[in-house]
Design a protein around this motif. Structure first.
Motif, PDB file in Angstrom:
ATOM      1  N   ASP A  30       0.826  -1.203   0.000  1.00 34.86           N
ATOM      2  CA  ASP A  30       0.000   0.000   0.000  1.00 34.86           C
ATOM      3  C   ASP A  30       0.866   1.261   0.000  1.00 34.86           C
ATOM      4  N   ASP A  86      -0.001   7.094   3.679  1.00 35.62           N
ATOM      5  CA  ASP A  86      -0.055   5.847   4.455  1.00 35.62           C
ATOM      6  C   ASP A  86       0.702   5.955   5.781  1.00 35.62           C
ATOM      7  N   HIS A 111      -4.856   6.258   6.103  1.00 38.02           N
ATOM      8  CA  HIS A 111      -6.012   5.525   6.634  1.00 38.02           C
ATOM      9  C   HIS A 111      -5.728   4.932   8.012  1.00 38.02           C
ATOM     10  N   HIS A 112      -4.651   5.386   8.645  1.00 36.15           N
ATOM     11  CA  HIS A 112      -4.392   4.966  10.030  1.00 36.15           C
ATOM     12  C   HIS A 112      -5.056   5.954  10.980  1.00 36.15           C
ATOM     13  N   THR A 131      -4.631   3.121   1.707  1.00 37.75           N
ATOM     14  CA  THR A 131      -4.355   4.484   1.262  1.00 37.75           C
ATOM     15  C   THR A 131      -4.507   4.552  -0.256  1.00 37.75           C
ATOM     16  N   ASP A 161      -3.252  -4.476   1.064  1.00 35.08           N
ATOM     17  CA  ASP A 161      -3.801  -4.010   2.348  1.00 35.08           C
ATOM     18  C   ASP A 161      -5.141  -4.655   2.697  1.00 35.08           C
TER      19      ASP A 161
HETATM   20 MN   LIG Z   1      -1.911   1.075   4.300  1.00 34.58          MN
END
Ligand SMILES: [Mn+2]
Length: 323
Positions: A30, A86, A111-112, A131, A161
């Motif tokens: 990703d 990411d 996306h964390h 991401t 991912d």
């Molecule tokens: Mn990721």
């Protein structure tokens, strides 16, 4: 934390002439897929764009480079925009902080789960499986044409991912985006072959050794294994070859949570955590200054391998009793 709009981020990129792109250390599919996809699109739009890296690309991901990566020693910094993808914590791009800090404008797309803003513009969506999905939306917003190479990168990002569209984060949108990528005529089979059917023997040999030494605890609801420097040497394997072992551990019947405790260097222990249904491994990771997602997280513990192993065992036991 409040998000800015994709429109604002697209405009900032369209206005910029020079863009440095960063992602986290120990790039996964990703990370490199998202970064190179954005880089290719920006170059196609006539801009100076590079993906700046500080560590080696894992062998199985090298085909996603497309001439976009540049080592931090060769990078000048001072770009109009620096985009971090990411990743939204400085500890995961330490040697490139000067590249980030010297940019006129900073953008973070990730996306964390994150609390601390690090950039001028943010788009953080923890509900996004990858991401790569967010980069796809960004490219659409920019009006960029998605060609076969960009599609290959985004496909690799989303496929890896989502664990090949199997993990709980996989959504209708993941499939919709991939279905649109197919319209470019990119070769999904070839990307998948390179990602999954191209393992060096030493890696599989290491996996066998580590899995054979795994420990089942809490009635088989937790599985743990360790990788020492000695085991790596004996298999002729690199640290990166541990990639994928934790997924094998989690796949065992009856297992809820899996942990792989890896000795990267003496007193530098990397831990990968996974769960299936109810254990929040991000919580476990955060107890050791790490983090991630509910079903996939990690941390670094600065002690010896056996001590780190016991600490993780204790933390996982507590978490599974709560769950
Ligand atoms: Mn990721």
């Amino acid at each position: 934390m409040k998000n800015d709009s994709m429109r604002q981020i697209a405009d900032a990129l369209l206005e910029a002439q020079s863009i440095d792109i960063l992602t986290h250390i120990m790039m996964d599919g990703d990370a490199i897929g998202s970064a190179v996809a954005l880089c290719l699109a920006l170059r196609k739009a006539g801009k100076r764009a590079d993906v700046i890296i500080e560590d080696d690309i894992a062998e199985y991901l090298e085909f996603l480079d497309y001439g976009c990566t540049k080592s931090v020693d060769e990078a000048e910094g001072g770009a109009d925009v620096c985009v971090i993808l990411d990743c939204s914590v400085r500890s995961r791009f330490r040697e490139r902080e000067r590249i980030f800090d010297s940019a006129a404008k900073k953008i973070c797309v990730d996306h964390h789960e994150t609390k601390e803003p690090i950039a001028d513009l943010h788009y953080i969506d923890p509900s996004s499986a990858a991401t790569g999905e967010l980069v796809y939306l960004l490219l659409k917003e920019m009006g960029a044409e998605i060609d076969k190479d960009i599609a290959s990168c985004l496909f690799a990002a989303i496929a890896t991912d989502t664990g090949n569209f199997m993990y709980s984060n996989t959504s209708k949108r993941s499939h919709e985006i991939v279905s649109e990528l197919y319209d470019t005529g990119f070769d999904a089979y070839s990307v998948s072959m390179q990602l999954y059917e191209n393992e060096p023997y030493r890696k599989i040999a290491l996996h066998g050794k580590v899995v054979a030494g795994a420990e089942m605890i809490e009635g088989g609801r937790i599985v743990m294994a360790k990788v020492s420097r000695k085991m790596l040497e004996e298999s002729g394997a690199d640290f990166e070859d541990t990639e994928g072992i934790v997924s094998i551990l989690r796949s065992i019947k009856g297992v809820e949570a899996a942990a792989l405790v890896k000795e990267k260097k003496p007193e530098e222990i990397k831990v990968s955590l996974r769960s299936k249904e109810y254990v929040d491994v991000a919580k476990v990771g955060s107890q050791f200054d790490g983090g991630g997602h509910k079903r996939a997280a990690g941390c670094t513990i600065r002690t010896d391998l056996d001590t780190a192993y016991e600490q993780i065992k204790e933390a996982l036991r507590k978490e599974i009793c709560r769950g």
